[in-house]
Design an enzyme around this catalytic site. Sequence first.
Site, PDB file in Angstrom:
ATOM      1  N   CYS A 275       0.913  -1.418   0.128  1.00 21.49           N
ATOM      2  CA  CYS A 275       0.575  -0.135  -0.342  1.00 21.49           C
ATOM      3  C   CYS A 275       0.635   1.726   0.324  1.00 21.49           C
ATOM      4  O   CYS A 275       0.659   2.454  -0.944  1.00 21.49           O
ATOM      5  CB  CYS A 275      -1.641   0.157   1.033  1.00 21.49           C
ATOM      6  N   ARG A 304       8.282 -11.542   5.800  1.00 21.25           N
ATOM      7  CA  ARG A 304       7.868 -10.428   6.987  1.00 21.25           C
ATOM      8  C   ARG A 304       8.523 -11.336   7.210  1.00 21.25           C
ATOM      9  O   ARG A 304       8.191 -12.433   7.643  1.00 21.25           O
ATOM     10  CB  ARG A 304       6.208 -10.739   6.891  1.00 21.25           C
ATOM     11  N   GLN A 322       0.767 -11.782  -2.407  1.00 24.31           N
ATOM     12  CA  GLN A 322      -1.028 -11.371  -2.540  1.00 24.31           C
ATOM     13  C   GLN A 322      -1.190 -10.625  -3.744  1.00 24.31           C
ATOM     14  O   GLN A 322      -0.597 -10.094  -4.627  1.00 24.31           O
ATOM     15  CB  GLN A 322      -0.649  -9.870  -1.855  1.00 24.31           C
ATOM     16  N   ASP A 324      -2.741  -7.961  -4.374  1.00 27.79           N
ATOM     17  CA  ASP A 324      -3.342  -6.994  -3.730  1.00 27.79           C
ATOM     18  C   ASP A 324      -3.800  -5.620  -4.804  1.00 27.79           C
ATOM     19  O   ASP A 324      -4.005  -5.476  -6.174  1.00 27.79           O
ATOM     20  CB  ASP A 324      -1.809  -6.052  -2.977  1.00 27.79           C
ATOM     21  N   HIS A 326      -5.428  -1.717  -4.838  1.00 28.09           N
ATOM     22  CA  HIS A 326      -5.903  -0.401  -4.016  1.00 28.09           C
ATOM     23  C   HIS A 326      -6.710  -0.091  -4.235  1.00 28.09           C
ATOM     24  O   HIS A 326      -6.549   0.984  -5.467  1.00 28.09           O
ATOM     25  CB  HIS A 326      -4.545   0.367  -3.236  1.00 28.09           C
ATOM     26  N   LYS A 410     -12.097  -3.475   8.635  1.00 28.89           N
ATOM     27  CA  LYS A 410     -11.987  -3.970   7.775  1.00 28.89           C
ATOM     28  C   LYS A 410     -13.312  -5.313   7.192  1.00 28.89           C
ATOM     29  O   LYS A 410     -13.800  -5.496   8.898  1.00 28.89           O
ATOM     30  CB  LYS A 410     -10.568  -4.816   7.709  1.00 28.89           C
ATOM     31  N   HIS A 450      -7.768  -0.791  -0.022  1.00 34.42           N
ATOM     32  CA  HIS A 450      -7.328  -1.715   0.530  1.00 34.42           C
ATOM     33  C   HIS A 450      -8.112  -3.467   0.405  1.00 34.42           C
ATOM     34  O   HIS A 450      -9.341  -3.741   0.932  1.00 34.42           O
ATOM     35  CB  HIS A 450      -6.183  -2.450   1.531  1.00 34.42           C
TER      36      HIS A 450
END
Length: 540
Positions: A275, A304, A322, A324, A326, A410, A450
Site C-alpha cells: 500500500c 515478513r 498477495q 493486492d 488499492h 475491515k 485495500h
Amino acid sequence: MLKIGEIDLIRHSLAHLMAAAVLELYPNTKPTIGPVISNGFYYDFEFKSSIKEEDLEKIEKKMREILPTWEKFEEKEMSAEEAKEFFKDNPYKIELIEKLEKEGEKITFYTSGNFIDLCKGGHISSTKDIKDDSWKLERMAGAYWRGDEKNKMLTRIYGLAFSSKKELEDYLKQKEEAEKRDHKKLGKELGLFLFSDLVGSGLPLWTPKGTIIRELLNDYVWQLRKEKGFQKVTIPHITKKDLYEISGHWSKFADELFKINTREGHLFAMKPMNCPHHTQIFANEQRSYRDMPQRYTETTMVYRDEQSGELSGLARVRSITQDDAHVFCRENQIENEVYLIWDIVDTFYKTFGFDLKVRFSSHDSNQFEKYLGTRDIWQKAEKELIKIIKKRDIKNYIDGKGEAAMYGPKIDFITEDSIGTIQLDFNMPNNFGLFCINEKGKKESVVMIHCAIMGSIERFMSILIEHYAGAFPLWLSPVQVKILPIGENHFEYAEDVFEKLKIAGIRAEIDESNETLGKKIRQAKTQKVPYFLVIGEKEK
C-alpha cells in the site's frame, strides 16, 4: 450431557492429571503451563532426558491409574514468598509467580491427591464426572517457553477431551481424513511445492505444476478485476525507510521487517505490504474528481520476518504472494467501490464451492495505541463499513473486535481460514497528503480501500489443496490428461495424440515408462489426473 463450559473445566482438570502422571514417571521434570485449547488441553514440560511419542501410552496409563484416587481440587492461597519457596527449583513457575506479584494478582495453588500446582482455578467439581472413554493423549511437539524462540525449547504434550466417547471418535475420524488432505503431504506427493534448507524455512519453492495452478488462480482474479476497471501496476520489492516512517509501518512493525544496509550506508526494507508504494503512484500527478476512483492492482511477493515456531507449510510463510489491490476514491464513492469488490469476492469463492462468513473487524478501544489516526477517524470508518454490511443484508456477521488492521477497520471473508479482505483506510492517505481537486476547484482528501481476494496465494493454496484433497477441477489441474501407451510400438501414435491435445490448449503428459499398464493407471490416479487415455492397437 455436559453443561455449557463444563467441558473446559474437564479439560483443565485433565491437564493437571497429566502433569501429575508425568511427575510420577519422570520425577526430575519441570512442569510449566497447561491451558485448555479448542479440542482438549496441553502441558509444557522441561524433561531432564528426552521422551518419545511411544511414551505417551505410558503417561496415559499412569493418568488412568491416578484418576480414581482423586476426588476434587482444593484451593489454597499463598503469599509470593511461600509460592517461590514451594517452586524454588522451577524457574518457570517462579517467573509466573513474579508476574502475578507484579500485577497484584492473587496467587493460588490447587491440590488433588498428592499433586499440587500453581493455578488460577477452573476445575471440575468432582473428578468422578470425567468419563474414562472420552479423552486420550494425542501427540508431542516442541514449544519455546512463552512462545519466544530466544527461550528454551520445551516438550509439549497434547491431550484430547470431549463430552462423550462418540465426540472423541468423531473427532479422530475427522482428523484422520484431514491428515489425508494435509496440504503439506499432498503438495509433496503431487509435486506442487517444496522447501529447501539451503533457501530457508518459510520460503516455498514452486515447481512447474504448482506454478501452473498459482498462475491460473491469479489470471482468474485479474479477469474479475479487469471487468471492474482495475489497472495493473508494478512496484519494487524494497524501499527506503522513509516511506514506512510516513505510512506509520516503521514505528509499529520495525522488528518484523527484513532490512538491507547498502554499501553507501543507506537503510532499506523488504516490503511487508504494498500500500505505501501504491500511494506514490497515485501522488505522482494531480487528480481531478473526474479521475476518481483510481483502481490499482498487482500480484507480488511481500516479506515478513515470522518467527520459526510460527511457520506452518503454506499457511504461514515468510514470502507471501498477495493478489493486492488499492482503490483511491472520494468519500461519496466508498459504498459503490466496496460493493464492486464484494461482488468479485462472491464470484471468486462461489467458483470453488466455498460458503463465506463475514467478519467485521473493528479496533479495540482499550488498546488504541496499536492503531494509526484518531478515534474520530476510526469511528467514521467503522460507521461506513457497518452501514455497507447492513445494506448488503448480512445479518449474522462475526464481531471481530480488535481484529482491525493498524490503519483501518475491515470486512474479512472467512471459510476454513480468514482469506479475502476489504479494508477502509482514512489514515494512510492523510499521512501522505493525498487529495483530488473537487468540483469547486479545491483540494479534497481521498480515501484508500485495500482489497485482496485470495489474500495470500500461499495460504489460499493450502486451503484449496485440502478442500479438493488434491483432486483439482479440470481447469485447475496442472496435468489435465495423461496419455498411457500400452507398449513401445504405441509411443509414436501417443506422441501424435499429445501434439493434437497441446494444439487444443490441453495440458497433457505421456507416460513412456516400461511399466505395466496397470501400474501406469495407478500412478495416474495417485497423481489425481482428471483424465487418462490408454493407447493400444485398438485405439490406433
